[in-house]
Structures are given as structure tokens and as C-alpha cells.
Design a protein around this motif. Structure first.
Motif, mmCIF file in Angstrom:
data_model
loop_
_atom_site.group_PDB
_atom_site.id
_atom_site.type_symbol
_atom_site.label_atom_id
_atom_site.label_comp_id
_atom_site.label_asym_id
_atom_site.label_seq_id
_atom_site.Cartn_x
_atom_site.Cartn_y
_atom_site.Cartn_z
ATOM 1 N N ALA A 114 0.828 -1.211 0.000
ATOM 2 C CA ALA A 114 0.000 0.000 0.000
ATOM 3 C C ALA A 114 0.864 1.263 0.000
ATOM 4 O O ALA A 114 1.955 1.301 0.569
ATOM 5 C CB ALA A 114 -0.924 0.008 1.215
ATOM 6 N N ILE A 115 0.347 2.288 -0.632
ATOM 7 C CA ILE A 115 0.953 3.612 -0.534
ATOM 8 C C ILE A 115 0.454 4.254 0.760
ATOM 9 O O ILE A 115 -0.747 4.211 1.053
ATOM 10 C CB ILE A 115 0.573 4.483 -1.744
ATOM 11 N N LEU A 116 1.355 4.821 1.521
ATOM 12 C CA LEU A 116 0.997 5.462 2.785
ATOM 13 C C LEU A 116 0.979 6.970 2.609
ATOM 14 O O LEU A 116 1.944 7.556 2.116
ATOM 15 C CB LEU A 116 1.990 5.074 3.886
ATOM 16 N N ILE A 117 -0.105 7.576 3.035
ATOM 17 C CA ILE A 117 -0.215 9.039 3.051
ATOM 18 C C ILE A 117 -0.205 9.483 4.504
ATOM 19 O O ILE A 117 -1.097 9.120 5.277
ATOM 20 C CB ILE A 117 -1.502 9.522 2.365
ATOM 21 N N GLU A 139 9.214 6.188 -2.011
ATOM 22 C CA GLU A 139 8.221 6.782 -2.898
ATOM 23 C C GLU A 139 6.796 6.394 -2.508
ATOM 24 O O GLU A 139 5.838 7.055 -2.901
ATOM 25 C CB GLU A 139 8.483 6.352 -4.346
ATOM 26 N N GLN A 140 6.673 5.309 -1.742
ATOM 27 C CA GLN A 140 5.356 4.844 -1.333
ATOM 28 C C GLN A 140 4.937 5.405 0.027
ATOM 29 O O GLN A 140 3.885 5.029 0.551
ATOM 30 C CB GLN A 140 5.313 3.317 -1.281
ATOM 31 N N VAL A 257 8.281 14.881 0.586
ATOM 32 C CA VAL A 257 9.090 13.741 0.153
ATOM 33 C C VAL A 257 10.509 13.929 0.679
ATOM 34 O O VAL A 257 10.900 15.026 1.079
ATOM 35 C CB VAL A 257 9.120 13.612 -1.385
ATOM 36 N N ARG A 258 11.283 12.837 0.638
ATOM 37 C CA ARG A 258 12.674 12.934 1.082
ATOM 38 C C ARG A 258 13.526 13.467 -0.072
ATOM 39 O O ARG A 258 13.523 12.908 -1.166
ATOM 40 C CB ARG A 258 13.199 11.589 1.557
ATOM 41 N N ALA A 281 4.979 8.957 -4.994
ATOM 42 C CA ALA A 281 5.800 10.086 -5.429
ATOM 43 C C ALA A 281 6.586 9.703 -6.674
ATOM 44 O O ALA A 281 7.332 8.729 -6.681
ATOM 45 C CB ALA A 281 6.749 10.499 -4.311
ATOM 46 N N GLY A 282 6.392 10.479 -7.733
ATOM 47 C CA GLY A 282 7.115 10.242 -8.971
ATOM 48 C C GLY A 282 8.245 11.241 -9.143
ATOM 49 O O GLY A 282 8.926 11.598 -8.188
ATOM 50 N N GLY A 283 8.407 11.707 -10.375
ATOM 51 C CA GLY A 283 9.499 12.627 -10.670
ATOM 52 C C GLY A 283 9.324 13.982 -10.015
ATOM 53 O O GLY A 283 8.208 14.477 -9.850
ATOM 54 N N ARG A 284 10.439 14.568 -9.635
ATOM 55 C CA ARG A 284 10.429 15.921 -9.090
ATOM 56 C C ARG A 284 10.344 16.910 -10.249
ATOM 57 O O ARG A 284 10.886 16.672 -11.319
ATOM 58 C CB ARG A 284 11.703 16.201 -8.299
ATOM 59 N N VAL A 285 9.658 18.013 -10.020
ATOM 60 C CA VAL A 285 9.530 19.054 -11.044
ATOM 61 C C VAL A 285 10.153 20.321 -10.478
ATOM 62 O O VAL A 285 9.469 21.142 -9.865
ATOM 63 C CB VAL A 285 8.050 19.286 -11.419
#
Length: 313
Positions: A114-117, A139-140, A257-258, A281-285
Motif C-alpha cells: 500500500a501507498i501510505l499518506i 516513494e510509497q 518527500v525525502r 511520489a514520482g518525478g520531481r519538477v
């Protein structure tokens, strides 16, 4: 019956139930599982929501244990301990870190995919704590970060300029707290930069912008002073974040995010623009910051690192 979109919520307090209410009303989850130390409360909250199915369609809401989260795609963590009278912030942080250790162990055992928020405060520190304690990829594990602060900023700017908040493009980055920064260099309304421009007959007023940022930073304090807690807006933030993940939108959001070298900052969780989708969390912008903003973001990171270095992990 097979429920596809199962969402777990750890903590059936004010924030957890505001999130559950938003998810239920917006029909984002087919099944909500509420996990709380007070099982009776979780059961009562679940029953209360279930009785409104006549208005939203078939949705399952139930109280459960960690073992019931095995099929959950996303788990929202709102649990934590409150501050005792006279207790310092570090003691509170260490007690919450101990709570998160227990939660991490249970979630790794029962819902490892699971992804944790993370929505518990201080969200940046506790996002880092959960990333450290959990075996799942960083990322999760994401924090709501400055999503709430950002919508507060856009709302107040919209009121100032008398426009739809959705036409306001502005970001709060850094800590979800006093050291957060507004990226004024990129703030705009309908594409027109706020800094230095008159918009809809209102000239740019730096003092007014500073006052708005102060209102954003003090918003939680002002709300808590009046009602004892904040819940509705963060509940909507959580529902939006869940939908973003489920639909694999790759929306760029200011989540915690870290960092690994972005803006010259490493090994701390704070908010920067990140593409969010099915993997979390995907790519940083990266957004270009001016010198003052970059220094303020560095200062925000240093503030958070001081907290982290004092924790017993």
C-alpha cells in the motif's frame, strides 16, 4: 462482493473522519476501513456514514484491524498522540515516533504494497520517520506537506483579487509550519505575475502579500483557537491526493518527500513540486527559485533537520 478501491484510514479522529467523509461523498473509494484504538468509535463512525448510501450509492464503510488492510491500495495515517500540558515539542515528537514504529510494523506485515499518506503532525518529520521505519520504498510513503498551505494561499489571494481560486497559481514549499515559503517569483493569476503588476485594478502591494502569507502560516493556530482542531480542509486535501494516486494523474503537487540533492538539500522530508501517480511520489519538477527563496528553503530544511537529529529512531 469484490471492492476495487479499498482505502484504509488509521485514526478515526477529526482528521481521519473528515477524510472519510470526503472520500465517501466524492465516491472515491468503494470500501473504507477505519482502524482506531477505540474500536467502538470506529464502528459508530462507520455506521453513521453507511446510512447515507442512499445518496452516494453502494459504498462499504467498516471498522477493522490492521489485518483487514491487506487489500488496501492506499492507507491514510492520521493517528498520533496529543501534546500534554507542559510537554515540550521534542518529547511529543518522540512519543509520536514510538506510535509510528508500531503502525509501521503492522502495515509492513499486513499491507506491504500500500501507498501510505501521512497526515499526522508534524507531517514532514513523521513522513521521514515512517519512511525510516517502514520497509517499503520511500516513494510509497508521502506526506500531505504544504498542499493545505498552498490552497490556503490561493484562497486568500483569490479573495484579495476577487477571482476564482482555481485561477490563482501559487505555491507554498518547505516545512508545513512556520518556516514554509511562498514562491512569489512564480505566483500568477491567469498567467499574469502577481509581483510588480496591477491585476483587475489592484496594484501590487508587497505589504499586503506579506500579510497574506502570515495569515497562511497562522491559519491552523487561528482555527484551533476557535474550534479546537482543524479537519475539513485537510480532509478534502486527502481526498484529492487519493484520487490523484488512484487515477494515476501524475499531477504536480507540493507533497512532503525525502530530498536527495534537490535545491542542494538532502536527507530530510519537506514539500517540493512532485508528480503524483499510482506509484506514489514520482518525478520531481524543479521550480527555479530566486536567491532569497532558495535560502529560505534551505533554512526550512535546517529547521526540520534539527528536529530529526533529536529523535530516537
Amino acid at each position: 462482493m469484490l471492492y476495487q478501491h479499498t482505502i484504509g484510514i488509521i485514526g478515526a479522529g477529526q482528521v481521519g473522519m473528515a477524510a472519510a467523509n470526503a472520500l465517501f461523498q466524492q465516491r472515491i473509494a468503494n470500501e473504507l476501513i477505519l482502524v482506531d484504538l477505540d474500536r467502538n468509535r470506529a464502528e459508530g463512525e462507520a455506521m453513521d456514514l453507511m446510512h447515507a448510501q442512499g445518496y452516494v450509492g453502494r459504498r462499504r464503510v467498516r471498522a477493522g484491524d490492521y489485518a483487514d488492510l491487506a487489500q488496501a491500495q492506499i492507507v491514510i495515517v492520521t493517528a498520533g498522540v496529543g501534546q500534554r500540558p507542559g510537554e515540550d515539542r521534542l518529547s511529543l515528537l518522540n512519543r509520536n515516533a514510538a506510535v509510528f514504529r508500531q503502525i509501521a510494523e503492522q502495515l509492513d506485515r499486513h499491507a506491504p504494497e500500500a501507498i501510505l499518506i501521512i497526515a499526522s503532525n508534524p507531517v514532514d518529520v513523521l513522513t521521514y520517520v515512517m519512511q525510516t521505519l517502514s520497509k517499503r520504498p520511500h516513494e510509497q510513503v508521502i506526506g500531505t506537506g504544504t498542499m493545505l498551505d498552498t490552497t490556503r494561499l490561493r484562497t486568500l489571494l483569490a479573495e484579495h483579487y476577487m477571482v476564482d481560486p482555481r485561477s490563482v497559481h501559487a505555491l507554498i514549499l518547505g516545512e508545513h509550519g512556520d518556516s514554509e515559503i511562498a514562491v512569489w517569483s512564480h505566483a500568477n493569476i491567469g498567467g499574469t505575475p502577481i509581483c510588480g503588476n496591477s491585476i483587475l485594478g489592484k496594484p501590487y502591494d508587497p505589504a499586503q502579500m506579506d500579510q497574506i502569507l502570515t495569515q497562511v502560516r497562522r491559519a491552523a493556530e487561528e482555527i484551533i483557537a476557535r474550534k479546537g482542531y482543524t479537519n475539513w480542509a485537510i480532509g478534502l486535501v486527502l481526498a484529492h491526493l487519493v484520487r490523484t494516486i488512484q487515477e494515476d494523474q501524475n499531477s504536480v503537487l507540493p507533497i512532503s518527500v525525502r530530498l536527495a540533492g534537490e535545491y542542494g538539500i538532502e536527507d530530510v522530508c519537506l514539500s517540493i513540486p512532485v508528480a503524483v501517480g499510482l506509484r506514489g511520489a514520482g518525478g520531481r519538477v524543479p521550480i527555479p527559485l530566486n536567491d532569497a527563496e532558495r535560502q529560505a528553503l534551505t533554512t526550512s530544511a535546517e529547521t526540520l533537520k534539527r528536529c530529526l537529529h533529536s529523535l530516537d529512531l
